[in-house]
Motif scaffolding. Sequence first.
Motif, PDB file in Angstrom:
ATOM      1  N   UNK A  50       0.935  -1.276  -0.106  1.00 52.88           N
ATOM      2  CA  UNK A  50       0.130  -0.089   0.070  1.00 52.88           C
ATOM      3  C   UNK A  50       0.782   1.230  -0.218  1.00 52.88           C
ATOM      4  N   UNK A  51       0.351   2.272  -0.725  1.00 48.35           N
ATOM      5  CA  UNK A  51       1.372   3.655  -0.431  1.00 48.35           C
ATOM      6  C   UNK A  51       0.877   4.201   0.771  1.00 48.35           C
ATOM      7  N   UNK A  52       1.702   4.690   1.402  1.00 49.86           N
ATOM      8  CA  UNK A  52       1.464   5.415   2.600  1.00 49.86           C
ATOM      9  C   UNK A  52       0.334   6.389   2.774  1.00 49.86           C
ATOM     10  N   UNK A  53       0.256   6.708   1.606  1.00 43.91           N
ATOM     11  CA  UNK A  53      -0.973   7.686   1.488  1.00 43.91           C
ATOM     12  C   UNK A  53      -2.464   7.005   1.611  1.00 43.91           C
ATOM     13  N   UNK A  54      -2.335   5.653   1.305  1.00 37.04           N
ATOM     14  CA  UNK A  54      -3.141   4.991   1.176  1.00 37.04           C
ATOM     15  C   UNK A  54      -4.052   4.764  -0.070  1.00 37.04           C
ATOM     16  N   UNK A  55      -3.726   5.549  -0.974  1.00 39.27           N
ATOM     17  CA  UNK A  55      -4.300   5.725  -2.303  1.00 39.27           C
ATOM     18  C   UNK A  55      -4.333   4.674  -3.116  1.00 39.27           C
ATOM     19  N   UNK A  56      -3.473   3.790  -3.164  1.00 37.44           N
ATOM     20  CA  UNK A  56      -3.563   2.775  -3.975  1.00 37.44           C
ATOM     21  C   UNK A  56      -3.107   1.313  -3.231  1.00 37.44           C
ATOM     22  N   UNK A  57      -3.369   0.244  -3.507  1.00 35.01           N
ATOM     23  CA  UNK A  57      -3.073  -1.093  -2.738  1.00 35.01           C
ATOM     24  C   UNK A  57      -2.713  -2.301  -4.045  1.00 35.01           C
ATOM     25  N   UNK A  58      -1.846  -3.118  -3.678  1.00 36.99           N
ATOM     26  CA  UNK A  58      -1.660  -3.815  -4.500  1.00 36.99           C
ATOM     27  C   UNK A  58      -1.442  -5.431  -3.845  1.00 36.99           C
ATOM     28  N   UNK A  59      -1.980  -6.406  -4.636  1.00 38.21           N
ATOM     29  CA  UNK A  59      -2.208  -7.851  -3.931  1.00 38.21           C
ATOM     30  C   UNK A  59      -1.693  -8.866  -4.857  1.00 38.21           C
ATOM     31  N   UNK A  60      -1.085  -9.746  -4.100  1.00 37.02           N
ATOM     32  CA  UNK A  60      -0.678 -11.161  -5.111  1.00 37.02           C
ATOM     33  C   UNK A  60      -1.946 -12.021  -5.315  1.00 37.02           C
ATOM     34  N   UNK A  61      -1.838 -12.524  -6.232  1.00 42.65           N
ATOM     35  CA  UNK A  61      -3.206 -13.314  -6.923  1.00 42.65           C
ATOM     36  C   UNK A  61      -3.581 -14.231  -5.892  1.00 42.65           C
ATOM     37  N   UNK A  62      -2.812 -14.740  -5.159  1.00 43.75           N
ATOM     38  CA  UNK A  62      -2.949 -15.929  -4.225  1.00 43.75           C
ATOM     39  C   UNK A  62      -4.075 -15.375  -3.038  1.00 43.75           C
TER      40      UNK A  62
END
Length: 124
Positions: A50-62
């Motif tokens: 996650x960006x510290x700003x909380x503006x974007x998140x990312x996840x592994x497919x699993x």
Amino acid sequence: VQLQASGGGLVQAGGSLRLSCAASTRTFSNYYMGWFRQAPGKEREFVAAIRWSGSRTYYADSVKGRFTISIDNAANTVYLQMNSLKPEDTAVYYCAARLIGSSSPVNKNAYDYWGQGTQVTVSS
């Protein structure tokens, strides 16, 4: 700069846990905060970021649809809510921090700061 991970434990398959990562400083405004995990005999792998700003998140497919990463900027704390846990989620979970740059947030080698790890064990 220190990162303190906590919240691991033993849970049955289908259960939930919430991991926390407390940062010792407020200087992460241009940083990614990430969670990685390492199972015995396996490479450390990306889980979420996650960006510290909380503006974007990312996840592994699993873990998509089961895990949620969030941040409380006032508390300097990043969370990983883990639902519908599976035995294959068993691992030591690490939080990490790095400057936002050109490389992908999933790249573990780009992270500068690491917490000590917290064990998550999911029984079948």
